[in-house]
Every structure is written in structure tokens, then in C-alpha cells.
Design an enzyme around this catalytic site. Structure first.
Site: not given
Ligand code: UD1
Length: 378
Positions: A224
Site C-alpha cells: 500500500h
Molecule cells: C497511511 C499512512 C501510512 C500507513 C497507512 C496504514 C500517511 C502519509 N500514510 O497511508 O504511513 O502505513 O496509512 O494504512 O499518513 N482510503 C479509503 N478508506 C479509508 C482510508 C483511506 O478508501 O478508510 C483511501 C483514501 O481515499 C486514499 C487512500 O486510501 O485514496 C490512501 O489513504 P491515506 O490515509 O491518505 O494513506 P494510506 O495509504 O492509508
């Protein structure tokens, strides 16, 4: 004067990291007054990325939900700062606790530091030395505005020393303040929870039956990290590697929403032996992990969980902060992988399972020193 602690969590691994602190605080709160508040920033919001962990572990409902949701790094971090600041002004905590290296960590730490509220960073001192990772930027900056730096390993303490932090001993009898910080090696809070949770997982999880998989007859994959998923060439290389090393072995791949969105956009496909499923809750994930023959991952937490559970791991990155897992032979960076693991030692890094107790006692001690100094000054 009760200690007023306020914890900021928001992304999946932070719910797991907070749990041991909730338990340690519950224990000490029997004899001394502690006000404990929790902010959920809302960085993760899907049931399977957030609430499932509260339900499974019995984490109390957070006092504040800030609902920052998804966005660019700048927007997400800025919203965390803005919304956390409002809460901090009302709550006036003595210490703000932040965890790991997400945008919620940095946003929360910045909001607190700018209000001159001491920040305690759990998982301080980790470095990948790769500033292209958003997590590296978050953790370096958070460390440098924190007052209490709780490190999981000797390597983490050494990293901080190299950046000019003093050692724990030098500060043992001094009051931490914004210029005078406490660096303490306490171990890893994920170790506190893992061993008991993996026994609970045996009793509570039915995932092996549901997926119809046999112990040690499959590999587990998670992927991820932005540095892997957001660069099409890099992602193609990782997918090719996974297809090549797992050929003929069934692979279970609980897909993170970030990866789902990118994968749905069209990509070189994973081979047919790779079975994509929804993200798993904590107990199901532990059960699938402890019974896997290998883990392939770019997650930080899962490299350690595999190490503690003695599951050989291939890390899908060019470097790792968890260097002890590689030195022991349980973990290999994917470019160095040559078809087998040769672990040389039993897992013994990252503490004794009492990191959360050490953190809370250290904060209580600092608070009583501050109180004593205030009384003396009156
Ligand atoms: C974040 C952390 C990463 C950690 C990870 C654990 C940062 C920069 N990164 O990354 O260090 O390892 O969490 O999972 O903070 N999304 C959903 N549903 C959710 C959450 C996210 O659909 O419940 C989607 C968002 O819309 C986005 C993508 O997932 O497009 C990324 O989510 P985001 O929280 O920005 O970063 P992670 O990749 O989860």
C-alpha cells in the site's frame, strides 16, 4: 494536579498502537488521577480500516472525531492541524501523544508544538533515509518538535543521537521541556499487544476456514505504500516480482483501499494464484499471518509482526527502518532475495512487551518533577 493526556490517532496502525496505552493508563488510573482523551482524526474512515479495530480490541469510543478524510498530503495534514488545534485549545492537555509516521502524526504534533504543549512521540527515531517517503518526512519533523521521544530500539536511539539529541541518561534527573528532551528506549508497543492478541486470534478468527486455506500452504501479501503504488513503473516491477517468487503458491492479498483504487484503474495484473480479498480486521490478519509460509509486504508494522511470529518476510522496498529484522535473517529486502531465508537468531529485538507501561511511568515521573519544580518556585 492530574496528568492530562491527549492521544491523536487516525490511521489503521495507530489504533493498534494506542491500545496498549489505553490498558496501561487504565492500570495506573486505579491509584492516581489521569485525564485521558482521544482524538480520531478520521484519516481512515472505512469500517474495515477503522471501527473494526475499536470493536475487536475494545478500544473506547474516541472523545473527538475530526473527519479529515482523504486528500492530498498538504490538505490532509493542514486539516489535521486546524481541527486538532481547536480541540487542544479547549482541552489544555499536559502532553499530546502521537504515534508512528502518518499525516495525522505530523499534523497533531505541529498543532500541539505551536501551542507549546509537550509532544510525546511513540515510535521515535526510526529512519529509512529516504525522503521520498511521506512517512520519513513525517517522522523526522515529528521527532524534532517532540519533547518525549519513545524509541522502540537501540538503532532508533542512535539515529536520534546522530541528529543531535542527548541520551536518556544525561536527562534522567532533568525536567523535559521544549529545549530539553527525553529520549528513552522503551521497546515497541506493537510487541505489547501481539503475543496476547495472537492467542485471542486463535479463538476468535475463523478466517482460515472461510478462505479455505491450510496452514503454511500459502503466502500473504500486503502492498500500500505510496512510494510503491503511485509510481506505475515501480508498481509493475513489484507485481512482476510477486508473480515470479510466488509462482504455484496460493497468495492471499488483503488489498488496501489505496491499492484497490490504483489497481482498478488498470495495471499489469497479478497472476491467478494471487487472491485479492477485502482488508482484514486485526484478529483475522494475525491468524492469516501466523499461518502463512511467507509474508511479502511493504508495511512497517507487519515486518515486525512477522518477525515476532517467526514468519519469513520479504520486504517490498529498497530499505527498511526495522533493520534488526533483516540482520536476524527473518526479513530480506526484495532485491536481495535469492529463493530462501536463513534466520540466524531467535527474534529478540524491540523490547519485552512492556513498552506502554514504561511510557506512562516515564510521563508520570516527568509530570511529578514538573509539579515539584512549580511548588518550589512559588
Ligand atoms: C497511511 C499512512 C501510512 C500507513 C497507512 C496504514 C500517511 C502519509 N500514510 O497511508 O504511513 O502505513 O496509512 O494504512 O499518513 N482510503 C479509503 N478508506 C479509508 C482510508 C483511506 O478508501 O478508510 C483511501 C483514501 O481515499 C486514499 C487512500 O486510501 O485514496 C490512501 O489513504 P491515506 O490515509 O491518505 O494513506 P494510506 O495509504 O492509508
Amino acid at each position: 494536579m492530574p496528568v492530562r493526556l491527549l492521544h491523536i490517532i487516525g490511521a489503521r496502525p495507530q489504533f493498534i498502537k494506542y491500545y496498549p496505552l489505553q490498558q496501561a493508563i487504565r492500570q495506573v488510573a486505579q491509584d492516581q488521577p489521569i485525564v485521558n482523551k482521544v482524538i480520531h482524526t478520521g484519516q481512515h474512515y472505512d469500517y474495515r480500516m477503522s471501527k473494526i479495530f475499536f470493536d475487536e480490541l475494545g478500544i473506547l469510543e474516541p472523545d473527538y472525531h475530526l473527519e479529515v478524510g482523504s486528500g492530498s498530503h498538504g490538505c490532509q495534514t493542514a486539516l489535521v492541524i486546524q481541527r486538532v488545534e481547536e480541540v487542544l485549545i479547549n482541552e489544555k492537555p499536559n502532553v499530546v501523544m502521537v504515534f508512528g509516521d502518518t499525516n495525522s502524526t505530523l499534523g497533531g504534533a505541529l498543532a500541539a508544538a505551536k501551542l507549546h504543549i509537550p509532544v510525546a512521540h511513540v515510535e521515535a527515531g526510526l529512519r529509512s533515509f529516504n525522503k521520498r517517503m511521506p512517512e520519513e518526512v513525517n517522522r523526522v519533523l515529528t521527532d524534532h518538535i517532540s519533547t518525549y521521544l519513545f524509541c522502540p530500539s537501540e538503532t532508533a536511539v542512535a539515529n536520534l543521537h546522530r541528529e543531535g539529541f542527548s541520551s536518556e541518561d544525561a536527562l534522567a534527573n532533568e525536567i523535559p521541556n521544549i529545549d530539553h528532551r527525553l529520549v528513552a528506549q522503551v521497546g515497541d508497543v506493537m510487541c505489547d499487544i501481539l503475543l496476547s492478541a495472537s492467542i485471542d486470534a486463535e479463538n476468535k478468527s475463523r478466517i482460515l476456514d472461510e478462505l479455505k486455506i491450510e496452514p503454511k500452504a500459502y503466502d500473504l501479501l500486503t502492498l500500500h505504500r505510496a512510494e510503491n503504488t503511485d509510481d506505475p513503473q515501480r508498481l509493475e516491477e513489484i507485481i512482476a516480482f510477486v508473480n515470479e517468487v510466488t509462482v504455484q503458491t496460493p497468495v492471499i492479498f488483503p488489498m488496501h483501499p489505496r491499492m484497490s483504487k490504483i489497481y482498478a484503474g488498470g495495471h499489469k495484473p497479478f497472476a491467478d494464484n494471487v487472491r485479492i480479498i477485502e482488508p482484514l480486521g486485526y484478529f483475522d490478519l494475525l491468524m492469516v499471518l501466523k499461518n502463512a509460509s511467507r509474508l511479502l509486504t511493504d508495511s512497517g508494522g507487519m515486518q515486525k509482526e512477522a518477525y515476532w511470529l517467526r514468519v519469513p518476510c520479504i520486504t517490498l522496498r529498497d530499505e527498511t527502518e526495522w533493520v534488526e529484522t533483516v540482520q536476524s535473517g527473518w526479513n530480506i529486502l526484495y532485491r536481495d532475495y535469492r529463493n530462501a531465508h536463513h534466520p540466524q537468531e531467535e527474534p529478540q529485538a524491540y523490547g519485552d512487551g512492556h513498552a506502554a507501561d514504561k511510557i506512562i511511568h516515564s510521563l508520570l515521573r516527568a509530570n511529578s518533577m514538573i509539579e515539584a519544580a512549580l511548588v518550589k518556585a512559588e
